[in-house]
Design an enzyme around this catalytic site. Structure first.
Site, PDB file in Angstrom:
ATOM      1  N   GLU A 399       0.805  -1.225   0.000  1.00 54.50           N
ATOM      2  CA  GLU A 399       0.000   0.000   0.000  1.00 54.50           C
ATOM      3  C   GLU A 399       0.836   1.273   0.000  1.00 54.50           C
ATOM      4  O   GLU A 399       0.490   2.251  -0.663  1.00 54.50           O
ATOM      5  CB  GLU A 399      -0.946  -0.004   1.207  1.00 54.50           C
ATOM      6  CG  GLU A 399      -2.113  -0.954   1.103  1.00 54.50           C
ATOM      7  CD  GLU A 399      -1.788  -2.390   1.459  1.00 54.50           C
ATOM      8  OE1 GLU A 399      -2.686  -3.252   1.371  1.00 54.50           O
ATOM      9  OE2 GLU A 399      -0.614  -2.651   1.840  1.00 54.50           O
ATOM     10  N   GLN A 421      -8.018  -1.991  -0.543  1.00 58.14           N
ATOM     11  CA  GLN A 421      -8.948  -3.115  -0.595  1.00 58.14           C
ATOM     12  C   GLN A 421      -9.935  -3.052   0.570  1.00 58.14           C
ATOM     13  O   GLN A 421     -11.119  -3.326   0.410  1.00 58.14           O
ATOM     14  CB  GLN A 421      -8.175  -4.429  -0.580  1.00 58.14           C
ATOM     15  CG  GLN A 421      -9.009  -5.617  -1.014  1.00 58.14           C
ATOM     16  CD  GLN A 421      -8.142  -6.833  -1.289  1.00 58.14           C
ATOM     17  OE1 GLN A 421      -7.650  -7.472  -0.360  1.00 58.14           O
ATOM     18  NE2 GLN A 421      -7.942  -7.136  -2.566  1.00 58.14           N
ATOM     19  N   HIS A 466     -11.229  -5.680   9.162  1.00 52.93           N
ATOM     20  CA  HIS A 466     -11.940  -5.379   7.923  1.00 52.93           C
ATOM     21  C   HIS A 466     -13.185  -4.530   8.170  1.00 52.93           C
ATOM     22  O   HIS A 466     -14.040  -4.434   7.288  1.00 52.93           O
ATOM     23  CB  HIS A 466     -12.360  -6.673   7.210  1.00 52.93           C
ATOM     24  CG  HIS A 466     -11.228  -7.514   6.738  1.00 52.93           C
ATOM     25  ND1 HIS A 466     -10.496  -8.311   7.587  1.00 52.93           N
ATOM     26  CD2 HIS A 466     -10.681  -7.685   5.504  1.00 52.93           C
ATOM     27  CE1 HIS A 466      -9.553  -8.944   6.893  1.00 52.93           C
ATOM     28  NE2 HIS A 466      -9.646  -8.581   5.641  1.00 52.93           N
TER      29      HIS A 466
END
Length: 660
Positions: A399, A421, A466
């Protein structure tokens, strides 16, 4: 030292000598000024001039070079006016950062130089982005980027090398191995014998060059640059050299064995080369005297200009105005068309991105699995068929380097959208966002035309890694814009504007809303202004201020409680913030509740509450209340996640506040 002319003309050999002598004489003068307290700090490159000068002389004036703090020769070889360099080092207005940053922490498009930041590694990825833009524009340019042997231990070095190799970018990675990272010797920095050995792991061509031999440096770079132009690829060059003074002057060199200092003193790049040129008849003593006297006169003349320049004056309005590149929304405004179709949030974002790709030929999107696979949320599904792999780019899992590559694309005149993502993964690219993208305009008037898409939020049972909604990491960082839509219509129009905006934008997209929220959305490309909140519901009882999923929680609550007459404000954009709309509502209702999905402490709601208390205190009939998720990581199991989120606590707090 063994010199080989490599058929380099006598004129060029003499130019190389002059180009090395100039930074050496400037440095000697700066060391005197440092002792006199007339400059604040100095990072000496004495003994390393051959690398900066050789590389820069071998490059075209129109090709970008990204130097470090020992590469004065890059700046002087590009013929930057000395008074501007001297003003830069004194923190004056004629400096390239106008007193906002020091040393070589600046860039200049006029001379195709992009300076460093103290974190070192990110500029390697920036070079990748500049080179990628050159490759896409087919301008046949090569980019050269410098770093030291110490920085090759940083993750950014490895990420940038990997991207350059995988994408076959025309970059020359110039590693100056001077033996020490501040005081830590190379043997304690890495285990391999040579830094050039690291190129093997990336399938990259690598060479070791005598960094004190100006002819070898110049010839090697000239030859490799010419070959890269025919066969684009990255090349790693390790320049063996030595730092004859401290990391910076205050640190000294006591940690260096004297025998080592003596050995390298005999390898001085200028005195050895001067001896060679005298022996070859390319140079004589009269010329040496003329060259040195001319440079010294130039130094004194330009120093007087810099010293006579008044100290920089502080003006708050000017400083605040320098944080962002000017952006007039009216110049890009496109009104929505009347034809609409019902879209989910995910579809509206996809359509907005697709239409932006059609509008901007210079727009590149990058991210993990976004090409053939279409991204984990299928936002870019089908894009590769229309725009090709050159503009829809799968990235390695790195990243930080992708963020800096996006920055490099911007520097070289292109636009970039990067998909994280998951927003949680932005922590791996946090440094370049907050320290490079956010500060670059304030520091040297360069814009960062970059949008980072941030799929975020809880409610889908994805657990601690997440499900974060981490907007507060960025709303406190001057220089960034933060957008957080709750509806498909807003998401499409705001994304288009974010891409139009030349400033860096973090664009948050709530995953739980992707396929649960539908709305009629105009079919064509349109824009919406950043920093304008939306008043979704009007009433006299209370002001509800929220964004993202909180908007839908509040709407559900008001639907279930129709007797409550509330103003419901969807902020839509957190930076810039439409604080006036909040003030107007609070002045009308006298009560405010702030609902956010993020944890309570340190969130956006804390600043909102503070601002309202400071500026609207006399209008309040009750304390401002914040309702937020628990101050814990986000749990996975649904009962735990439900307890973590603030929906039930919002209902309880509303009743308490209404009854106050």
């Amino acid at each position: 030292m063994n010199y080989d002319s490599h058929n380099i003309s006598a004129e060029t050999q003499l130019t190389l000598y002059k180009n090395m002598m100039k930074p050496r004489l400037i440095e000697e003068k700066m060391l005197k000024l440092l002792r006199q307290g007339k400059i604040s700090k100095w990072f000496s490159g004495i003994g390393q001039e051959a690398i900066s000068v050789g590389v820069t002389t071998a490059m075209s004036q129109m090709e970008y070079i990204l130097p470090m703090h020992r590469n004065l020769g890059v700046f002087t070889t590009r013929n930057i006016p000395l008074y501007r360099l001297f003003s830069q080092w004194q923190g004056k207005a004629n400096g390239f950062t106008q007193g906002r940053d020091r040393s070589f922490h600046f860039g200049t498009q006029d001379y195709k130089i992009v300076g460093m930041i103290s974190h070192l590694g990110p500029q390697l990825g920036v070079a990748d982005g500049i080179a990628l833009a050159s490759k896409l524009k087919k301008d046949n340019a090569v980019t050269a980027v410098f770093t030291g042997e110490g920085a090759t231990s940083e993750g950014d070095f490895h990420e940038a090398m990997n991207i350059a190799a995988v994408w076959e970018l025309p970059v020359i990675f110039c590693v100056e191995n001077n033996g020490y990272g501040l005081s830590t010797p190379s043997a304690e920095q890495f285990k391999c014998e040579h830094i050039a050995d690291k190129g093997i792991g990336y399938g990259m061509e690598a060479h070791i060059v005598d960094g004190n031999n100006i002819l070898e440096v110049y010839h090697t770079v000239e030859k490799i640059r010419a070959d890269i132009k025919k066969n684009p690829r990255p090349v790693l060059l390790e320049f063996k050299t030595f730092r004859m003074r401290g990391h910076e002057e205050a640190s000294g060199t006591k940690y260096v064995p004297q025998e080592l200092m003596d050995t390298w003193a005999h390898k001085d790049p200028i005195t050895n080369y001067e001896t060679y040129l005298l022996a070859k008849g390319v140079l004589n003593q009269a010329q040496i005297d003329d060259i040195q006297s001319g440079i010294k006169e130039e130094i004194e003349t330009n120093l007087k200009i810099a010293f006579d320049e008044p100290a920089v004056t502080a003006d708050t309005q000017t400083e605040m105005g320098a944080v962002y590149r000017d952006f007039e929304y009216t110049t890009i405004e496109i009104l929505p068309n009347t034809e609409t179709e019902e879209l989910r949030l995910v579809d509206a974002i996809s359509q907005g991105l697709y239409q932006s790709m059609e509008k901007h030929d210079d727009l590149v999107i990058m991210g993990q699995d976004i090409a053939e696979y279409g991204g984990v949320f299928k936002i870019t599904e089908g894009f590769i068929d229309r725009f090709g792999k050159a503009r829809v780019r799968n990235t390695p899992i790195c990243e930080s380097a992708v963020v800096t590559t996006a920055m490099g694309l911007s520097i070289n005149g292109m636009k970039a959208v990067m998909e994280m993502q998951f927003a949680d993964f932005v922590s791996s690219g946090f440094n370049p966002i907050v320290n490079y993208l956010a500060k670059v305009h304030y520091r040297w008037n360069e814009n960062a035309d970059v949008v980072v898409r941030m799929p975020c939020g809880a409610g889908v049972g994805a657990g601690p890694f997440h499900s974060q909604t981490n907007e507060a990491w960025f709303t406190k960082t001057p220089g960034l814009k933060v957008v957080y839509p709750a509806f498909p219509y807003d998401a499409k129009g705001l994304l288009a504007t974010a891409i139009e905006d030349p400033n860096p934008v973090l664009f948050f997209e709530h995953k739980a809303l992707y396929r649960s929220v539908r709305q009629e959305v105009p079919t064509d490309y349109y824009t919406l202004p950043l920093g304008v909140a939306s008043l979704l519901h009007e009433g006299e009882d209370i002001s509800i201020v929220t964004y993202g999923a909180g908007v839908h929680w509040a709407l559900d609550y008001l639907k279930e409680n129709p007797s409550i007459q509330a103003d419901l404000i969807d902020l839509r954009c957190l930076q810039p913030l439409d604080i006036e709309k909040v003030y107007d509502s609070v002045k009308k209702t006298g009560k405010m509740i702030i609902l956010q999905e993020d944890s309570r402490f340190g969130g956006v709601g804390s600043d909102l509450a503070a601002q309202v208390m400071e500026d609207c205190f006399e209008y309040l009939d009750a304390p401002v209340r914040r309702v937020a998720s628990l101050d814990t990581p986000i749990p996975f199991a649904k009962p735990l996640e439900k307890n973590y989120l603030p929906v039930d606590r919002f209902a309880e707090t509303m009743q308490e506040l209404l009854a106050y």
